[in-house]
Write a protein that holds these residues in place. Structure first.
Motif, PDB file in Angstrom:
ATOM      1  N   VAL A  65       0.863  -1.177   0.000  1.00  0.00           N
ATOM      2  CA  VAL A  65       0.000   0.000   0.000  1.00  0.00           C
ATOM      3  C   VAL A  65       0.902   1.230   0.000  1.00  0.00           C
ATOM      4  CG1 VAL A  65      -1.805   1.262   1.225  1.00  0.00           C
ATOM      5  CG2 VAL A  65      -1.773  -1.254   1.269  1.00  0.00           C
ATOM      6  N   TYR A  66       0.675   2.122  -0.938  1.00  0.00           N
ATOM      7  CA  TYR A  66       1.466   3.350  -1.037  1.00  0.00           C
ATOM      8  C   TYR A  66       0.581   4.520  -0.648  1.00  0.00           C
ATOM      9  CZ  TYR A  66       4.901   0.450  -3.288  1.00  0.00           C
ATOM     10  OH  TYR A  66       5.828  -0.541  -3.534  1.00  0.00           O
ATOM     11  N   LEU A  67       1.111   5.368   0.232  1.00  0.00           N
ATOM     12  CA  LEU A  67       0.365   6.500   0.779  1.00  0.00           C
ATOM     13  C   LEU A  67       1.150   7.779   0.520  1.00  0.00           C
ATOM     14  CD1 LEU A  67      -1.978   7.575   2.570  1.00  0.00           C
ATOM     15  CD2 LEU A  67      -0.473   7.151   4.537  1.00  0.00           C
ATOM     16  N   LEU A  68       0.490   8.766  -0.077  1.00  0.00           N
ATOM     17  CA  LEU A  68       1.083  10.077  -0.328  1.00  0.00           C
ATOM     18  C   LEU A  68       0.391  11.073   0.576  1.00  0.00           C
ATOM     19  CD1 LEU A  68       3.054  11.703  -2.158  1.00  0.00           C
ATOM     20  CD2 LEU A  68       1.113  12.073  -3.691  1.00  0.00           C
ATOM     21  N   ILE A  69       1.165  11.789   1.395  1.00  0.00           N
ATOM     22  CA  ILE A  69       0.591  12.776   2.309  1.00  0.00           C
ATOM     23  C   ILE A  69       1.293  14.116   2.157  1.00  0.00           C
ATOM     24  CG2 ILE A  69      -0.048  11.030   4.025  1.00  0.00           C
ATOM     25  CD1 ILE A  69       2.344  12.169   5.732  1.00  0.00           C
ATOM     26  N   SER A  70       0.624  15.150   2.639  1.00  0.00           N
ATOM     27  CA  SER A  70       1.219  16.477   2.742  1.00  0.00           C
ATOM     28  C   SER A  70       1.646  16.662   4.183  1.00  0.00           C
ATOM     29  CB  SER A  70       0.187  17.541   2.365  1.00  0.00           C
ATOM     30  OG  SER A  70       0.678  18.821   2.687  1.00  0.00           O
ATOM     31  N   THR A  71       2.863  17.158   4.396  1.00  0.00           N
ATOM     32  CA  THR A  71       3.332  17.372   5.762  1.00  0.00           C
ATOM     33  C   THR A  71       2.708  18.612   6.390  1.00  0.00           C
ATOM     34  OG1 THR A  71       5.269  18.593   4.990  1.00  0.00           O
ATOM     35  CG2 THR A  71       5.535  16.227   5.405  1.00  0.00           C
ATOM     36  N   LYS A  72       2.124  19.472   5.589  1.00  0.00           N
ATOM     37  CA  LYS A  72       1.459  20.654   6.136  1.00  0.00           C
ATOM     38  C   LYS A  72      -0.005  20.309   6.361  1.00  0.00           C
ATOM     39  CE  LYS A  72       0.828  25.567   5.615  1.00  0.00           C
ATOM     40  NZ  LYS A  72       1.176  26.763   4.883  1.00  0.00           N
ATOM     41  N   VAL A  73      -0.464  20.494   7.572  1.00  0.00           N
ATOM     42  CA  VAL A  73      -1.826  20.121   7.923  1.00  0.00           C
ATOM     43  C   VAL A  73      -2.809  21.114   7.310  1.00  0.00           C
ATOM     44  CG1 VAL A  73      -3.417  19.788   9.835  1.00  0.00           C
ATOM     45  CG2 VAL A  73      -1.072  18.998  10.034  1.00  0.00           C
ATOM     46  N   ILE A  74      -3.837  20.567   6.660  1.00  0.00           N
ATOM     47  CA  ILE A  74      -4.880  21.366   6.022  1.00  0.00           C
ATOM     48  C   ILE A  74      -6.172  21.142   6.797  1.00  0.00           C
ATOM     49  CG2 ILE A  74      -6.098  21.812   3.857  1.00  0.00           C
ATOM     50  CD1 ILE A  74      -3.055  22.170   3.655  1.00  0.00           C
ATOM     51  N   SER A  75      -6.727  22.180   7.424  1.00  0.00           N
ATOM     52  CA  SER A  75      -7.991  22.092   8.170  1.00  0.00           C
ATOM     53  C   SER A  75      -8.012  20.930   9.151  1.00  0.00           C
ATOM     54  CB  SER A  75      -9.174  21.982   7.198  1.00  0.00           C
ATOM     55  OG  SER A  75      -9.201  23.096   6.345  1.00  0.00           O
ATOM     56  N   GLY A  76      -6.922  20.716   9.872  1.00  0.00           N
ATOM     57  CA  GLY A  76      -6.864  19.682  10.903  1.00  0.00           C
ATOM     58  C   GLY A  76      -6.543  18.290  10.402  1.00  0.00           C
ATOM     59  N   SER A  77      -6.402  18.089   9.091  1.00  0.00           N
ATOM     60  CA  SER A  77      -6.137  16.766   8.545  1.00  0.00           C
ATOM     61  C   SER A  77      -5.226  16.886   7.336  1.00  0.00           C
ATOM     62  CB  SER A  77      -7.467  16.116   8.145  1.00  0.00           C
ATOM     63  OG  SER A  77      -7.244  14.906   7.483  1.00  0.00           O
ATOM     64  N   PRO A  78      -4.171  16.059   7.248  1.00  0.00           N
ATOM     65  CA  PRO A  78      -3.289  16.176   6.085  1.00  0.00           C
ATOM     66  C   PRO A  78      -3.959  15.640   4.824  1.00  0.00           C
ATOM     67  CG  PRO A  78      -2.562  14.396   7.505  1.00  0.00           C
ATOM     68  CD  PRO A  78      -3.707  15.081   8.210  1.00  0.00           C
ATOM     69  N   ALA A  79      -3.722  16.311   3.712  1.00  0.00           N
ATOM     70  CA  ALA A  79      -4.195  15.812   2.429  1.00  0.00           C
ATOM     71  C   ALA A  79      -3.493  14.494   2.164  1.00  0.00           C
ATOM     72  CB  ALA A  79      -3.876  16.829   1.341  1.00  0.00           C
ATOM     73  N   ASN A  80      -4.185  13.543   1.509  1.00  0.00           N
ATOM     74  CA  ASN A  80      -3.572  12.245   1.254  1.00  0.00           C
ATOM     75  C   ASN A  80      -4.197  11.564   0.045  1.00  0.00           C
ATOM     76  OD1 ASN A  80      -5.648  10.074   2.263  1.00  0.00           O
ATOM     77  ND2 ASN A  80      -5.700  11.746   3.749  1.00  0.00           N
ATOM     78  N   ALA A  81      -3.443  10.599  -0.493  1.00  0.00           N
ATOM     79  CA  ALA A  81      -3.913   9.745  -1.579  1.00  0.00           C
ATOM     80  C   ALA A  81      -3.316   8.368  -1.340  1.00  0.00           C
ATOM     81  CB  ALA A  81      -3.462  10.297  -2.928  1.00  0.00           C
ATOM     82  N   VAL A  82      -4.012   7.313  -1.789  1.00  0.00           N
ATOM     83  CA  VAL A  82      -3.548   5.954  -1.547  1.00  0.00           C
ATOM     84  C   VAL A  82      -3.694   5.117  -2.811  1.00  0.00           C
ATOM     85  CG1 VAL A  82      -5.776   5.107  -0.704  1.00  0.00           C
ATOM     86  CG2 VAL A  82      -3.674   4.023   0.087  1.00  0.00           C
ATOM     87  N   SER A  83      -2.771   4.154  -2.984  1.00  0.00           N
ATOM     88  CA  SER A  83      -2.818   3.206  -4.088  1.00  0.00           C
ATOM     89  C   SER A  83      -2.234   1.889  -3.581  1.00  0.00           C
ATOM     90  CB  SER A  83      -1.993   3.733  -5.267  1.00  0.00           C
ATOM     91  OG  SER A  83      -2.086   2.882  -6.385  1.00  0.00           O
ATOM     92  N   ALA A  84      -2.689   0.761  -4.133  1.00  0.00           N
ATOM     93  CA  ALA A  84      -2.232  -0.549  -3.671  1.00  0.00           C
ATOM     94  C   ALA A  84      -1.797  -1.409  -4.840  1.00  0.00           C
ATOM     95  CB  ALA A  84      -3.336  -1.244  -2.892  1.00  0.00           C
ATOM     96  N   VAL A  85      -0.770  -2.248  -4.597  1.00  0.00           N
ATOM     97  CA  VAL A  85      -0.245  -3.159  -5.607  1.00  0.00           C
ATOM     98  C   VAL A  85      -0.199  -4.551  -4.987  1.00  0.00           C
ATOM     99  CG1 VAL A  85       1.758  -3.748  -7.029  1.00  0.00           C
ATOM    100  CG2 VAL A  85       1.162  -1.350  -6.664  1.00  0.00           C
ATOM    101  N   PRO A  86      -0.930  -5.532  -5.571  1.00  0.00           N
ATOM    102  CA  PRO A  86      -0.888  -6.895  -5.038  1.00  0.00           C
ATOM    103  C   PRO A  86       0.440  -7.570  -5.361  1.00  0.00           C
ATOM    104  CG  PRO A  86      -2.287  -6.805  -6.976  1.00  0.00           C
ATOM    105  CD  PRO A  86      -1.860  -5.398  -6.685  1.00  0.00           C
ATOM    106  N   ALA A  87       0.888  -8.413  -4.439  1.00  0.00           N
ATOM    107  CA  ALA A  87       2.119  -9.179  -4.642  1.00  0.00           C
ATOM    108  C   ALA A  87       1.757 -10.615  -4.984  1.00  0.00           C
ATOM    109  CB  ALA A  87       2.982  -9.129  -3.388  1.00  0.00           C
ATOM    110  N   SER A  88       2.683 -11.308  -5.638  1.00  0.00           N
ATOM    111  CA  SER A  88       2.420 -12.679  -6.048  1.00  0.00           C
ATOM    112  C   SER A  88       2.759 -13.694  -4.961  1.00  0.00           C
ATOM    113  CB  SER A  88       3.190 -12.994  -7.340  1.00  0.00           C
ATOM    114  OG  SER A  88       4.560 -12.728  -7.153  1.00  0.00           O
ATOM    115  N   ASN A  89       3.461 -13.272  -3.902  1.00  0.00           N
ATOM    116  CA  ASN A  89       3.817 -14.253  -2.851  1.00  0.00           C
ATOM    117  C   ASN A  89       2.952 -14.110  -1.644  1.00  0.00           C
ATOM    118  OD1 ASN A  89       4.980 -11.808  -2.003  1.00  0.00           O
ATOM    119  ND2 ASN A  89       6.816 -12.779  -1.228  1.00  0.00           N
TER     120      ASN A  89
END
Length: 149
Positions: free
Chosen positions: A125-149
């Motif tokens: 799972v890959y998570l992209l966040i902003s270190t500067k807090v926006i309205s009490g919560s950091p902006a974020n985006a998420v993406s996932a890549v399945p593994a074969s093992n």
């Protein structure tokens, strides 16, 4: 000793530059003075997991302050990670690790890309966040890549 430290820092910077590549950008707002505002797309190759790349798009402020490198970019970004070959999770992979970062202002704001391991689902799972807090919560985006093992 100073030469060894300088060589190590240079090697680390070269490795980071190889793992991150700017794909391109598209202008979104004309600026009479300085560069236009734009959306930039960068690719981050996971340094510990072969065959995984994450694509990040983010808004970049232009104008005079953007041209001088002192503008603060808005926390507007997107993330998509893909497998371009078989993916296996190395046994010694940490549960959470920073994969890359983008400077969004001169000193105080960055976008941080982290990898988390979901062992139950055999997924990265890959998570992209902003270190500067926006309205009490950091902006974020998420993406996932399945593994074969």
């Amino acid at each position: 000793m100073k030469r060894v430290l300088a060589a190590a820092l240079f090697s680390l910077a070269a490795t980071a530059a190889q793992a991150q590549q700017t794909i391109g950008s598209v202008s979104t707002n004309f600026r009479l003075l300085g560069p236009n505002d734009k959306v930039v797309v960068q690719r981050f190759d996971d340094p510990r997991v072969p065959n995984v790349s994450c694509y990040v798009s983010f808004a970049q402020t232009g104008g005079v302050s953007g041209g001088l490198g002192v503008a603060t970019n808005p926390s507007q970004f997107a993330l998509n990670c893909v497998a371009h070959g078989p993916v296996s999770i190395p046994a010694d992979l940490p549960q959470r690790q920073e994969v890359g970062a983008i400077s969004a202002s001169l000193l105080f704001k960055h976008f941080i890309l982290s990898r988390l391991v979901d062992n139950q689902a055999h997924t990265l799972v890959y998570l992209l966040i902003s270190t500067k807090v926006i309205s009490g919560s950091p902006a974020n985006a998420v993406s996932a890549v399945p593994a074969s093992n």
